[in-house]
Enzyme design. Structure first.
Site, mmCIF file in Angstrom:
data_model
loop_
_atom_site.group_PDB
_atom_site.id
_atom_site.type_symbol
_atom_site.label_atom_id
_atom_site.label_comp_id
_atom_site.label_asym_id
_atom_site.label_seq_id
_atom_site.Cartn_x
_atom_site.Cartn_y
_atom_site.Cartn_z
ATOM 1 N N ASP A 19 0.807 -1.219 0.000
ATOM 2 C CA ASP A 19 0.000 0.000 0.000
ATOM 3 C C ASP A 19 0.843 1.273 0.000
ATOM 4 O OD1 ASP A 19 -2.225 -1.707 0.169
ATOM 5 O OD2 ASP A 19 -2.181 -1.694 2.363
ATOM 6 N N GLU B 253 -12.763 -0.915 -7.172
ATOM 7 C CA GLU B 253 -12.756 -1.854 -6.047
ATOM 8 C C GLU B 253 -12.351 -1.161 -4.750
ATOM 9 O OE1 GLU B 253 -13.660 -4.984 -5.982
ATOM 10 O OE2 GLU B 253 -12.890 -5.652 -4.040
ATOM 11 N N GLU C 92 23.832 6.495 5.476
ATOM 12 C CA GLU C 92 23.305 5.520 6.434
ATOM 13 C C GLU C 92 23.431 4.106 5.858
ATOM 14 O OE1 GLU C 92 22.381 6.313 9.519
ATOM 15 O OE2 GLU C 92 23.008 8.333 8.964
ATOM 16 N N GLU D 233 21.468 1.822 6.331
ATOM 17 C CA GLU D 233 20.115 1.396 5.959
ATOM 18 C C GLU D 233 19.608 2.131 4.716
ATOM 19 O OE1 GLU D 233 20.963 2.964 8.691
ATOM 20 O OE2 GLU D 233 19.606 4.611 9.157
#
Ligand code: FUB
Length: 470
Positions: free
Chosen positions: A52, A229, A348, A350
């Site tokens: 999402d 939908e 970083e 990450e």
């Protein structure tokens, strides 16, 4: 996707055991696929399952808010939302979880698809969650400390509750904000300037075949006559309003409609992403960034992936001259890099284009760090611009409660040119950080940089940040 409550999953194992088993499965599947995926950039995140997508551009970066599918779940078990950001569309920094079900004391489950927006210096994040009453409701998180939060519950109660899901927020040029949401219907409210109340009541959009396309053939459904939908995504571009949405069920594809105002009337445009990618849901998020247009969506492409273990991906696309949206296919390659990454700035650990085996956690020095580093795991960082003079040394901020290991710095692949090898010592704890240095040679030009981790058995060390010096 049916918005009715899903049966609770009953586990006989405790959550930690399930996480470890799932991590092992994910890690070994990733390792076995390493040769095939080392150059792919989709899915965007490999350290956990994401779903999402809700991208937003702010101060030259793309902030990508996502849901989080739990490892091993057999329905939509989602407890928190996640945030990643990028300045180049390929290297994504993990910011952890700025908001979770615990943010909303009145919410019991289902941290599903939301969208944030910035207004007057405050970030408002609209999300669907299950209310203690059993109904799905729309809550609002708010942060006055930037896009990374933390977010708190703005209202202490739902903004609106009609057992439908997937809010999309949009602020028009005249300052009027709209909140759309819905499955199986499509609803909107006009938000007041405070962004946490609305005027004019709750409006139901007339779902007509002219506006949203008719379901037909195998998808024909008397209760849901149009393709709409769920997952609406409202935006404006070049004077045209776009309503993009997940269509048909199941499996879903992505469709689009346009209109002359934020409230339509809507004219169906067609399919923008066909049913693909081994997840029976899909979910759109669209932005323009640095002169190009991007569609974020999700699929089940990560090892172990599927309908309840989804992953967010991105594709670049070009609108037609009349503003039409082309058919966009899912790819492993993803979007091209915008610019390069500067290795002489602190980066970083990450911040990742692709990784194998590792995970992330909150770091005692701030932000996040990389953990679960085992022998042969790796991180790829894409398009690193060393320049013609090149790098002479490398510093890594690391920790290890055991005896550490090594970081091999390689160009192009995990077996590419070796720039240098940095030894990581034991530091006396997983959150006791020190800097490891090593000399490097051959680091010139622009390359994908691979950190290949080596050492003995078990977890070797953790990795907070890195930097080259000239
Ligand atoms: O992620 C849970 C639900 O699945 C979302 O709310 C829907 O849009 C679908 O992606």
């Amino acid at each position: 996707m049916d918005a009715a409550p899903h049966p609770k999953v009953v586990f006989n194992l405790n959550a930690g055991t399930i996480m470890r088993i799932s991590t092992l499965i994910l890690t070994s599947a990733l390792a076995s696929l390493q040769a095939h995926v080392a150059t792919a950039d989709n899915p965007i995140v490999q350290t956990l399952y994401t779903a999402d997508p809700a991208p937003i551009v702010h101060n030259g970066r793309v902030y990508l808010y996502t849901g989080h599918d739990e490892n091993g779940a057999t329905t939509f078990v989602m407890k928190d939302w996640r945030l990643f950001s990028s300045a180049d569309m390929v290297n994504w920094q993990d910011h952890g979880s700025p908001m979770s079900l615990a943010t909303f004391r009145w919410a019991t489950a289902q941290a599903w698809a939301g969208q944030p927006v910035l207004r007057n210096g405050q970030w408002y994040w609209y999300v669907p969650v299950r209310h203690t009453s059993g109904s799905m409701a729309i809550g609002v998180g708010v942060s006055d400390s930037g896009p990374t939060g933390p977010f708190r519950d703005a209202l202490g109660k739902p903004l609106v509750m009609n057992n439908e899901i997937d809010p999309s927020v949009f602020i028009d040029d005249d300052g009027q904000a709209y909140l759309y949401w819905g499955n199986p219907n499509l609803w909107y409210v006009k938000l007041n300037a405070d962004m946490v109340s609305y005027s004019g009541g709750v409006n139901k959009v007339a779902l007509t075949a002219a506006g949203f396309g008719a379901r037909s053939g195998n998808n024909a459904n008397a209760q849901r006559p149009t393709t709409y939908e769920e997952g609406p995504w409202l935006y404006k571009r070049a004077g045209k309003y776009y309503m993009v949405f997940a269509a048909n069920c199941c499996s879903e594809h992505l469709g689009w409609s346009t209109g002359p105002s934020a409230t339509g009337p809507w004219t169906y445009g067609g399919v923008m992403m066909p049913t693909q990618g081994s997840s029976f849901t899909n979910h759109p998020g669209i932005i323009d960034f640095q002169g190009s247009s991007y569609l974020f969506y999700h699929n089940g492409a990560l090892p172990g992936g599927g309908g309840y273990q989804r992953s967010v991906c991105v594709e670049r696309f070009t609108y037609g001259a009349n503003g039409s949206i082309p058919v966009i296919n899912m790819s492993k390659e993803g979007a091209p890099q915008v610019g390069t990454l500067d290795p002489y700035m602190r980066q970083e650990a990450e911040t990742i284009a692709w990784s194998s085996g590792v995970q992330t956690e909150i770091c005692s020095e701030g932000g996040m760090d990389v953990l679960s580093i085992n022998n042969n795991d790796y991180i790829k960082v894409k398009g690193v611009a060393f320049g013609s003079a090149g790098a002479k040394s490398f510093t890594a901020r690391v920790s290890s409660a055991t005896s550490g290991g090594k970081i091999e710095l390689r160009l192009g692949s995990t077996s590419g040119t070796l720039l240098g090898t940095c030894s990581v010592p034991g530091t006396g704890g997983w959150q006791r950080w020190s800097s490891a240095n090593c000399t490097v040679s051959g680091a010139t030009g622009t390359h994908d940089l691979f950190f290949r981790f080596t050492g003995g058995s078990g977890e070797l060390f953790r990795f907070n940040w890195w930097q080259f010096a000239q």
